[in-house]
Design an enzyme around this catalytic site. Structure first.
Site, PDB file in Angstrom:
ATOM      1  N   ASP A 467      83.811  27.539 -33.969  1.00  0.00           N
ATOM      2  CA  ASP A 467      83.373  28.562 -33.024  1.00  0.00           C
ATOM      3  C   ASP A 467      84.120  29.849 -33.370  1.00  0.00           C
ATOM      4  O   ASP A 467      85.352  29.923 -33.243  1.00  0.00           O
ATOM      5  CB  ASP A 467      83.693  28.096 -31.605  1.00  0.00           C
ATOM      6  CG  ASP A 467      83.148  29.043 -30.542  1.00  0.00           C
ATOM      7  OD1 ASP A 467      82.865  30.207 -30.863  1.00  0.00           O
ATOM      8  OD2 ASP A 467      83.025  28.608 -29.380  1.00  0.00           O
ATOM      9  N   HIS A 468      83.363  30.851 -33.800  1.00  0.00           N
ATOM     10  CA  HIS A 468      83.998  32.092 -34.265  1.00  0.00           C
ATOM     11  C   HIS A 468      84.623  32.882 -33.128  1.00  0.00           C
ATOM     12  O   HIS A 468      85.353  33.865 -33.364  1.00  0.00           O
ATOM     13  CB  HIS A 468      82.969  32.967 -34.993  1.00  0.00           C
ATOM     14  CG  HIS A 468      83.491  33.605 -36.243  1.00  0.00           C
ATOM     15  ND1 HIS A 468      84.720  34.234 -36.310  1.00  0.00           N
ATOM     16  CD2 HIS A 468      82.962  33.715 -37.487  1.00  0.00           C
ATOM     17  CE1 HIS A 468      84.907  34.703 -37.522  1.00  0.00           C
ATOM     18  NE2 HIS A 468      83.871  34.393 -38.268  1.00  0.00           N
ATOM     19  N   ARG A 469      84.378  32.458 -31.867  1.00  0.00           N
ATOM     20  CA  ARG A 469      85.004  33.158 -30.745  1.00  0.00           C
ATOM     21  C   ARG A 469      86.472  32.768 -30.604  1.00  0.00           C
ATOM     22  O   ARG A 469      87.279  33.565 -30.101  1.00  0.00           O
ATOM     23  CB  ARG A 469      84.266  32.831 -29.448  1.00  0.00           C
ATOM     24  CG  ARG A 469      82.828  33.315 -29.395  1.00  0.00           C
ATOM     25  CD  ARG A 469      82.112  32.778 -28.165  1.00  0.00           C
ATOM     26  NE  ARG A 469      82.056  31.315 -28.165  1.00  0.00           N
ATOM     27  CZ  ARG A 469      81.482  30.597 -27.208  1.00  0.00           C
ATOM     28  NH1 ARG A 469      80.925  31.201 -26.167  1.00  0.00           N
ATOM     29  NH2 ARG A 469      81.464  29.272 -27.291  1.00  0.00           N
TER      30      ARG A 469
END
Length: 497
Positions: A467-469
């Site tokens: 998850d790039h968040r």
């Protein structure tokens, strides 16, 4: 006078709101004991037996096998305090003994959720007072027996005051006795599992017309699938023959038209149960999580040699063999200790990243019911042997359909070994609401430059979807590189043990 109580589908826990009836374990007219399993249902997480908190005579059932019911919908009605209830729990025919429930009980404390007819007086004495969440009691279920017409003291007029959400089957002394006799006259059908029975029901196959290829005529999944293919071929042939009689068109045109019709119709498979839950979770993952994937090839020769040495130490009495999956799981827990960003989740409402204190490691397992992800609790506190034992236990439970909802939820990171399917790489979809998943391809011999020379080595591809968040590529790359280093040089792992 007997009191008729209504038992509703209880809260099965883990946020489940509905369940599909797989198999009824009792008939109208049966005498049931308190907390005896009465129906087998399939939820989005597991197949469970639901016990009834009342003891008495079953007067009505709601829903046929294959019907989906929401939590709180009526399951059956039971007459308590009748003459027939005196025999509840008494010894019956050996074939009437029900096996133990698949898991432990989780009592909720009151019987409010079990239905509106809690009852009092004699009725209360025939109830366990528990709403059993999930999958019933852990004690052996009582035997049940069919009762003679003269022992059934419940009539339709006595059952009428009970308000139910659906119209129950009309019950009288004669009707209640006749239904079991009709069912018994046909005899039981030997089927390897409820999943096979469900498959036959979905394709309108009568199992009594099949000849099983298993031991003692046991009907296997292969027998049902063969019958489905035979029926489909016969249907297509009949359609072509009918078209040929009705028209004077060339047979080629008729056959082509029939094939087009079949193609357009197709086979419709409901998205429910495990398949529906998987579809919902994967769709939510793709719609909510901005994922990215990075991968690397690693030389697993030293890891495989270390595993062989572990399994050779101590000889045959050393216990179960160490699996590659257990080694990779232990490497993942060490990597997550160094990169805790990937052991987290995102709270969208609060717009916060929640870093989780412990690692509950999920691993993907393919079963007849579909893809499930059992969870190894507190994997960060386990060694390779402990992780391997738990993976083996959960895998066996997944194979037999005995996983409980609690064993399928609460994961914080997932390990997906798709190499068992003979593939090298993949881009895994994150198991929502987790933040990352490590995919492992097959380990196979490949040409590799080792110590400056070309050699044949055991190579594996590792893929990390994250998850790039919760982190950027540097963190994800660092995690994956550490895992690869441990695979190539298992001694690296010793630094963190």
């Amino acid at each position: 006078m007997p009191q008729v109580l209504e038992f509703k589908l209880p809260d099965l826990g883990e946020g489940l709101t509905e369940a599909e009836i797989v198999r009824w374990l009792v008939e109208v007219g049966d005498v049931v004991a308190i907390d005896q399993p009465v129906v087998e249902v399939e939820t989005a997480k597991a197949m469970v037996e639901v016990p009834c908190p009342y003891g008495g005579v079953v007067t009505a059932r709601f829903g046929e096998e294959g019907t989906e019911l929401p939590v709180g919908a009526p399951l059956l009605t039971v007459a308590v305090g009748s003459a027939g209830t005196e025999t509840a729990g008494a010894a019956g025919a050996p074939s009437s003994v029900r096996p133990e429930s698949a898991g432990p009980a989780v009592p909720q404390g009151t019987a409010a959720g079990a239905g509106s007819g809690q009852g009092s007086g004699s009725g209360a004495a025939e109830s366990s007072g528990n709403v059993l969440v999930g999958y019933g009691t852990g004690a052996p279920a009582a035997r049940r027996r069919r009762i003679r017409p003269e022992r059934l003291s419940v009539t339709a007029s006595e059952a009428a005051p009970v308000a139910v959400a659906a119209v129950p089957v009309a019950v009288s002394a004669a009707a209640a006795a006749a239904a079991p006799v009709a069912a018994d006259a046909r005899g039981p059908v030997a089927v390897v599992s409820p999943l096979v029975r469900k498959l036959a029901r979905q394709h309108d196959l009568d199992l009594r017309e099949l000849t099983g290829s298993g031991p003692d005529g046991l009907i296997l999944r292969a027998d049902v699938e063969s019958a489905i293919r035979t029926a489909a071929t016969a249907t297509a042939t009949a359609g072509v023959a009918t078209a040929g009689v009705a028209t004077a068109e060339p047979s080629e045109a008729v056959g082509s038209r029939a094939r087009v019709a079949v193609d357009r119709a197709g086979e419709r498979i409901p998205l429910r149960g495990v398949r529906g839950a998987v579809a919902d979770k994967l769709s939510r993952s793709r719609s909510e999580i901005p994922d990215a994937t990075c991968w690397v090839d690693a030389d697993a020769t030293e890891l495989m040699a270390a595993r062989a040495a572990m399994n050779a130490a101590g000889g045959p009495s050393a216990g179960p063999k160490v699996s590659v999956l257990a080694l990779l799981a232990r490497i993942c827990t060490a990597a997550l200790a160094r990169f805790p960003e990937l052991n987290s989740t995102v709270d969208l409402a609060a717009r916060e990243i929640v870093r989780l204190p412990g690692v509950h490691l999920g691993f993907a397992a393919q079963t007849e019911r579909g893809l499930v992800v059992p969870v190894v609790r507190d994997a960060h506190a386990r060694n390779v042997e402990s992780i391997g034992d738990e993976i083996a236990r959960l895998t066996e439970a997944a194979r037999t359909g005995a996983l409980t909802p609690a064993q399928l939820t609460g994961g914080t990171f997932t390990l997906n070994n798709y190499g068992v399917f003979g593939v090298d790489g993949s881009t895994p979809i994150i198991n929502h609401p987790e933040a990352a998943m490590l995919g492992v391809g097959r380990i196979m011999a490949k040409p590799w430059v080792h110590n400056g020379e070309l050699a044949v080595r055991q190579v594996v591809q590792l893929s990390l979807t994250f998850d790039h968040r919760v982190c950027d590529g540097g963190t994800a790359g660092g995690f994956l590189r550490y895992v690869a280093d441990c695979v190539e040089q298992p001694a690296v792992l010793l630094r963190t043990l």
